[in-house]
Design an enzyme around this catalytic site. Structure first.
Site, PDB file in Angstrom:
ATOM      1  N   CYS A  52      -3.567   0.051  -3.217  1.00 34.93           N
ATOM      2  CA  CYS A  52      -4.211   0.391  -1.957  1.00 34.93           C
ATOM      3  C   CYS A  52      -3.531   1.565  -1.273  1.00 34.93           C
ATOM      4  CB  CYS A  52      -4.253  -0.832  -1.023  1.00 34.93           C
ATOM      5  SG  CYS A  52      -2.674  -1.686  -0.824  1.00 34.93           S
ATOM      6  N   CYS A  81       0.840  -1.200   0.000  1.00 32.23           N
ATOM      7  CA  CYS A  81       0.000   0.000   0.000  1.00 32.23           C
ATOM      8  C   CYS A  81       0.877   1.253   0.000  1.00 32.23           C
ATOM      9  CB  CYS A  81      -0.896   0.009   1.243  1.00 32.23           C
ATOM     10  SG  CYS A  81      -2.190  -1.251   1.173  1.00 32.23           S
TER      11      CYS A  81
END
Ligand code: JS2
Length: 236
Positions: free
Chosen positions: A157, A76
């Site tokens: 993400c 992420c």
């Protein structure tokens, strides 16, 4: 012998197989040694995706076995998209070693700048010519990059970034891979913010900025999708 120069596009890259295999080993041995990948399987799956097939009838299904073998998670906050800023984006991820453009993932790294196609009635790689976008949109190279880009964006993400070119009139182009595929494939449940960097070439007249209409279009698309948007120009 095959019909000469059948298509508009350049033929498959010379030594395509060897380059695919070599890049796979470079990536999995030197760039990301934590990956356990069978490069021989990757090579076979890549070749099998397009060999002995009509080069204008590529489908996403053709690449499913290859994509399974190349499955990779990007952490992420580390995804970087780009549009008309390829070189700069890659310089940035070269310096910021933990950041990932698509070409810093295994399959993007392997296929970067290559061309490939086969022929329905031959089991050879076609080195003479391959279909361009003008010949057909369902050529194997276009379908590959569209699919890979879609997967890359779906898997992103946290906070994601995009490097856009402020020296062209539409820094955000809704017909580009970024505007057509990636923006719409971000998952609002996983991606909270898209940070755009609008970069102008030194010495060139700026043609687009964060307050221009193309970036406003991007902002609108994202707000409808519940993803926050921030924009910066020429940050150093
Ligand atoms: C042929 C290639 C290659 O965010 C980026 C990447 O993730 C990408 O896949 O999509 C974005 C760039 O595409 P976009 O917005 O259409 O910008 P562009 O400058 O017009 O780039 C066109 C190339 C897109 C697909 N692609 N095609 N050969 O080596 C190759 N590498 C990529 N990424």
């Amino acid at each position: 012998s095959p019909k000469h120069q059948q298509w508009d596009g350049k033929g498959s890259t010379a030594n395509f197989r060897e380059i695919v295999l070599g890049r796979c080993y470079t990536y999995t041995q030197l760039v990301h040694p934590e990956l356990s990948t069978d490069c021989r399987k990757i090579e076979k799956a890549f070749i099998n995706a397009f060999i002995s097939k009509d080069p204008c009838s590529a489908t996403e299904e053709d690449y499913v076995p290859l994509l399974k073998l190349g499955d990779q998670t990007v952490p992420c906050d580390k995804t970087v998209f780009w549009s008309k800023t390829k070189e700069l984006a890659h310089q940035y991820t070269w310096v910021q070693r933990e950041m990932f453009t698509l070409e810093n993932t295994l399959l993007g790294y392997i296929a970067d700048d290559l061309s490939w196609c086969g022929d329905a009635d031959s089991s050879e790689i076609n080195h003479e010519s391959c279909p361009s976008r003008r010949n057909c949109s369902s050529n194997f190279v276009s379908v590959f990059w569209n699919l890979l880009s879609k997967r890359f964006a779906e898997n992103a993400c946290g906070m994601v970034q995009v490097l856009l070119n402020g020296s062209i009139s539409n820094a955000f182009d809704k017909n580009s891979t970024f505007g057509r595929v990636e923006v719409h494939s971000l998952q609002p449940t996983k991606v909270h913010t898209l940070q755009a960097w609008v970069v102008q070439d030194i010495g060139k007249t700026p043609r687009d900025t964060c307050s221009g209409s193309s970036l406003n279009d991007l902002k609108l698309i994202l707000s409808r999708r519940n993803i926050k948007f921030t924009c910066q120009e020429n940050y150093r």
